[in-house]
Write an enzyme that holds these catalytic residues in place. Structure first.
Site, PDB file in Angstrom:
ATOM      1  N   GLY A  91       0.739  -1.252   0.000  1.00 18.97           N
ATOM      2  CA  GLY A  91       0.000   0.000   0.000  1.00 18.97           C
ATOM      3  C   GLY A  91       0.764   1.295   0.000  1.00 18.97           C
ATOM      4  O   GLY A  91       0.195   2.333  -0.355  1.00 18.97           O
ATOM      5  N   GLU A 119       3.572  -6.661   2.061  1.00 21.11           N
ATOM      6  CA  GLU A 119       3.375  -7.089   0.667  1.00 21.11           C
ATOM      7  C   GLU A 119       3.434  -5.885  -0.273  1.00 21.11           C
ATOM      8  O   GLU A 119       2.468  -5.599  -0.981  1.00 21.11           O
ATOM      9  CB  GLU A 119       1.999  -7.759   0.527  1.00 21.11           C
ATOM     10  CG  GLU A 119       1.773  -8.965   1.414  1.00 21.11           C
ATOM     11  CD  GLU A 119       0.305  -9.407   1.445  1.00 21.11           C
ATOM     12  OE1 GLU A 119      -0.586  -8.640   1.019  1.00 21.11           O
ATOM     13  OE2 GLU A 119       0.046 -10.527   1.903  1.00 21.11           O
ATOM     14  N   PRO A 120       4.536  -5.155  -0.285  1.00 22.80           N
ATOM     15  CA  PRO A 120       4.588  -3.977  -1.148  1.00 22.80           C
ATOM     16  C   PRO A 120       4.670  -4.358  -2.617  1.00 22.80           C
ATOM     17  O   PRO A 120       5.334  -5.331  -2.977  1.00 22.80           O
ATOM     18  CB  PRO A 120       5.884  -3.273  -0.706  1.00 22.80           C
ATOM     19  CG  PRO A 120       6.747  -4.358  -0.150  1.00 22.80           C
ATOM     20  CD  PRO A 120       5.821  -5.395   0.419  1.00 22.80           C
ATOM     21  N   GLY A 121       3.978  -3.633  -3.451  1.00 28.35           N
ATOM     22  CA  GLY A 121       4.061  -3.851  -4.889  1.00 28.35           C
ATOM     23  C   GLY A 121       4.543  -2.570  -5.559  1.00 28.35           C
ATOM     24  O   GLY A 121       5.686  -2.425  -5.987  1.00 28.35           O
ATOM     25  N   ARG A 122       3.640  -1.572  -5.556  1.00 32.35           N
ATOM     26  CA  ARG A 122       3.913  -0.308  -6.237  1.00 32.35           C
ATOM     27  C   ARG A 122       5.199   0.360  -5.763  1.00 32.35           C
ATOM     28  O   ARG A 122       5.990   0.851  -6.577  1.00 32.35           O
ATOM     29  CB  ARG A 122       2.731   0.632  -5.979  1.00 32.35           C
ATOM     30  CG  ARG A 122       2.739   1.904  -6.796  1.00 32.35           C
ATOM     31  CD  ARG A 122       1.683   2.877  -6.260  1.00 32.35           C
ATOM     32  NE  ARG A 122       0.403   2.280  -6.028  1.00 32.35           N
ATOM     33  CZ  ARG A 122      -0.602   2.250  -6.906  1.00 32.35           C
ATOM     34  NH1 ARG A 122      -0.446   2.811  -8.077  1.00 32.35           N
ATOM     35  NH2 ARG A 122      -1.754   1.688  -6.597  1.00 32.35           N
ATOM     36  N   ARG A 130      -3.919   2.826 -16.524  1.00 35.24           N
ATOM     37  CA  ARG A 130      -4.173   3.582 -15.291  1.00 35.24           C
ATOM     38  C   ARG A 130      -4.789   4.978 -15.518  1.00 35.24           C
ATOM     39  O   ARG A 130      -5.725   5.338 -14.823  1.00 35.24           O
ATOM     40  CB  ARG A 130      -2.897   3.698 -14.453  1.00 35.24           C
ATOM     41  CG  ARG A 130      -2.262   2.338 -14.101  1.00 35.24           C
ATOM     42  CD  ARG A 130      -1.173   2.435 -13.043  1.00 35.24           C
ATOM     43  NE  ARG A 130      -1.722   2.778 -11.759  1.00 35.24           N
ATOM     44  CZ  ARG A 130      -1.701   3.960 -11.226  1.00 35.24           C
ATOM     45  NH1 ARG A 130      -1.068   4.947 -11.840  1.00 35.24           N
ATOM     46  NH2 ARG A 130      -2.258   4.194 -10.072  1.00 35.24           N
ATOM     47  N   TYR A 148      -8.417   5.095 -13.707  1.00 40.38           N
ATOM     48  CA  TYR A 148      -8.374   5.766 -12.400  1.00 40.38           C
ATOM     49  C   TYR A 148      -8.183   7.287 -12.543  1.00 40.38           C
ATOM     50  O   TYR A 148      -8.059   7.973 -11.540  1.00 40.38           O
ATOM     51  CB  TYR A 148      -7.207   5.258 -11.542  1.00 40.38           C
ATOM     52  CG  TYR A 148      -7.068   3.763 -11.442  1.00 40.38           C
ATOM     53  CD1 TYR A 148      -8.088   2.978 -10.910  1.00 40.38           C
ATOM     54  CD2 TYR A 148      -5.895   3.132 -11.855  1.00 40.38           C
ATOM     55  CE1 TYR A 148      -7.943   1.604 -10.813  1.00 40.38           C
ATOM     56  CE2 TYR A 148      -5.744   1.757 -11.753  1.00 40.38           C
ATOM     57  CZ  TYR A 148      -6.771   1.000 -11.234  1.00 40.38           C
ATOM     58  OH  TYR A 148      -6.622  -0.359 -11.133  1.00 40.38           O
ATOM     59  N   CYS A 158      -9.560   3.365 -30.284  1.00 40.07           N
ATOM     60  CA  CYS A 158     -10.800   4.000 -30.744  1.00 40.07           C
ATOM     61  C   CYS A 158     -11.727   4.383 -29.602  1.00 40.07           C
ATOM     62  O   CYS A 158     -12.899   4.027 -29.595  1.00 40.07           O
ATOM     63  CB  CYS A 158     -11.526   3.047 -31.684  1.00 40.07           C
ATOM     64  SG  CYS A 158     -11.939   1.528 -30.829  1.00 40.07           S
ATOM     65  N   GLU A 159     -11.204   5.043 -28.597  1.00 37.48           N
ATOM     66  CA  GLU A 159     -12.038   5.489 -27.474  1.00 37.48           C
ATOM     67  C   GLU A 159     -11.571   6.857 -27.019  1.00 37.48           C
ATOM     68  O   GLU A 159     -10.373   7.119 -26.962  1.00 37.48           O
ATOM     69  CB  GLU A 159     -11.888   4.542 -26.273  1.00 37.48           C
ATOM     70  CG  GLU A 159     -12.457   3.178 -26.505  1.00 37.48           C
ATOM     71  CD  GLU A 159     -12.866   2.492 -25.218  1.00 37.48           C
ATOM     72  OE1 GLU A 159     -13.138   3.181 -24.220  1.00 37.48           O
ATOM     73  OE2 GLU A 159     -12.910   1.257 -25.251  1.00 37.48           O
TER      74      GLU A 159
END
Ligand code: LLP
Length: 418
Positions: free
Chosen positions: A239, A272-275, A311, A315, A342-343
């Protein structure tokens, strides 16, 4: 000098010029700095030097085998949440004894695979799951080591999509029900209670949130001890946020250790770090295809889109964008950086004041190492891009760009349609 830094106006990754790389590697591509990865990992090790800490890197953030391997070599364990992630972690040579299995929707097949592999522990998300895990462990003649994932009902002050510790969240067991579930767990023959887990959200900007969590969890741990349920570890999830915006400040693992180490000193601590491990270690390199001026906007159309980096689209996430080669002329303009999908939601950046950009320039989208490639897709039938790692003056392809054949190789046309 290492990581991502300009040398003579050329942005380099671990001493290799990105522009030079782009002469031989087709854009777009993800590029990772081994040195930054190592520094980020080491910052946890140093911060918790006197704590009994196990780092289980959340490989959902980036599960490329070389990233997993590199972190494994540094000593990291892994947090996995699917058969596929466990498969990858094992392929990368991570010891199963260092792997925790997360998730709120584990299948029996995933449980069996994890049990047969000998993972360190399961973080169990519900009473229902606990019973199934007990059954699967029984069928496999083994005992599942478990922690219950507690939902402490804390507002993590982050994007609603990654806020996981609120009462209304789908994750975890409500804290007031947890003692009962532990008691039930302790009666199950093929379950061994070993820990407690909580992960309240991602991109957290305040370490005080972990303290708040511990203040809710520790009385429970004591109550459990009083009824002879002794835990080995406290797992506080991942987190810690990273500064995506220039000048933004985010907590350092040291801030966390100063705040919580004394509270958990009698237990093994798992994080449990990821980012915060891989986020700043990666960028997305894209080529400018077109510059387009309308009476409302200036658009930079690049060859990377929302299928490559999702992302910003889902977000509204901010990723800083810079030129791989600094321009001498300092004239600036306001741009939207958009992809070829195409968005209308296909953008990498909006309303960015930056030096005037030209067709053919290379743009570097920063801090894209976490949840970049791992969330990419083949939308619009675009092959997933290659991944490259800079290590001490060399660059290595750690995943080749997909071919068009790769994209269709699992499809078939039934005879009736022929
Ligand atoms: N542990 C658990 C149980 C998790 O669910 C997560 C992330 C982590 C650890 C790692 O959290 P981190 O240290 O990376 O914040 N796709 C979103 C992020 C989703 C996070 C999912 N869970 C994004 O791009 O921001």
């Amino acid at each position: 000098m290492s990581g991502f830094e300009y040398v003579d106006d050329e942005l380099c990754c671990d001493h290799v010029s990105i522009s030079r790389m782009a002469t031989k590697i087709k854009t777009p591509f993800y590029l990772y700095s081994y040195d930054t990865l190592k520094k980020n990992y080491q910052s946890y090790v140093d911060a918790f030097a006197t704590t009994n800490l196990s780092i289980c890197y959340a490989c959902k953030a980036n599960s490329n085998l070389s990233i997993l391997r590199a972190l494994g070599e540094m000593g990291s364990g892994m947090d996995v949440l699917s058969h596929g992630e466990l498969f990858r972690a094992l392929k990368a040579g991570i010891s199963p004894a260092k792997i925790v299995f997360n998730g709120n929707g584990k299948t029996r097949e995933e449980m069996a695979y994890a049990l047969q592999s000998g993972v360190f522990a399961f973080n169990v998300d519900s009473l229902n799951e606990l019973f199934i895990l007990n059954e699967v462990a029984m069928a496999n003649n083994t005992v599942a080591r478990i922690a219950l994932r507690v939902n402490p009902d804390i507002n993590p002050l982050t994007h609603p999509y990654v806020a996981t510790g609120l009462a209304k969240s789908k994750f975890g067991i409500p804290i007031h029900e947890t003692k009962d579930v532990y008691q039930t767990a302790s009666t199950l023959e093929n379950i061994k209670v070993v820990g407690i887990h909580s992960h309240i959200g991602s991109q957290l900007s305040k370490v005080e949130l972990y303290l708040e969590t511990l203040k809710k969890i520790m009385p429970l741990v004591k109550e459990l001890r009083d009824i002879q349920i002794h835990l080995e570890f406290i797992n506080l999830g991942g987190g810690i946020g990273i500064p995506y915006q220039e000048g933004e400040s985010m907590p350092h693992p040291k801030d966390l250790s100063e705040l919580i180490s004394s509270l958990v000193k009698d237990y093994k601590l798992i994080l449990e770090p990821g980012r915060s491990i891989v986020g700043t270690a990666g960028v997305l390199v894209a080529r400018v295809l077109y510059i387009k001026h309308t009476h409302k906007k200036n658009f930079i159309v690049v060859d990377a889109g929302m299928n490559d980096l999702l992302r910003p689209s889902i977000y509204g996430a901010y990723h800083h964008a810079v030129l791989a080669t600094k321009h001498i002329d300092t004239e600036e303009m306001m741009y939207d950086i958009v992809g070829p999908i195409c968005e209308e939601g296909d953008f990498l950046a909006r309303d960015r004041q930056m030096p005037k950009v030209k067709q053919g320039d290379l743009l570097v989208i920063k801090d894209a190492g976490a949840y970049g490639f791992s969330m990419s897709s083949n939308y619009n039938s675009r092959p997933r891009v290659s991944e490259v790692m800079g290590i001490d003056g060399n660059d290595y392809i750690i995943r080749e760009r997909e071919s068009y054949e790769d994209m269709i190789c699992r499809e078939s046309i039934p005879d009736i349609l022929m």
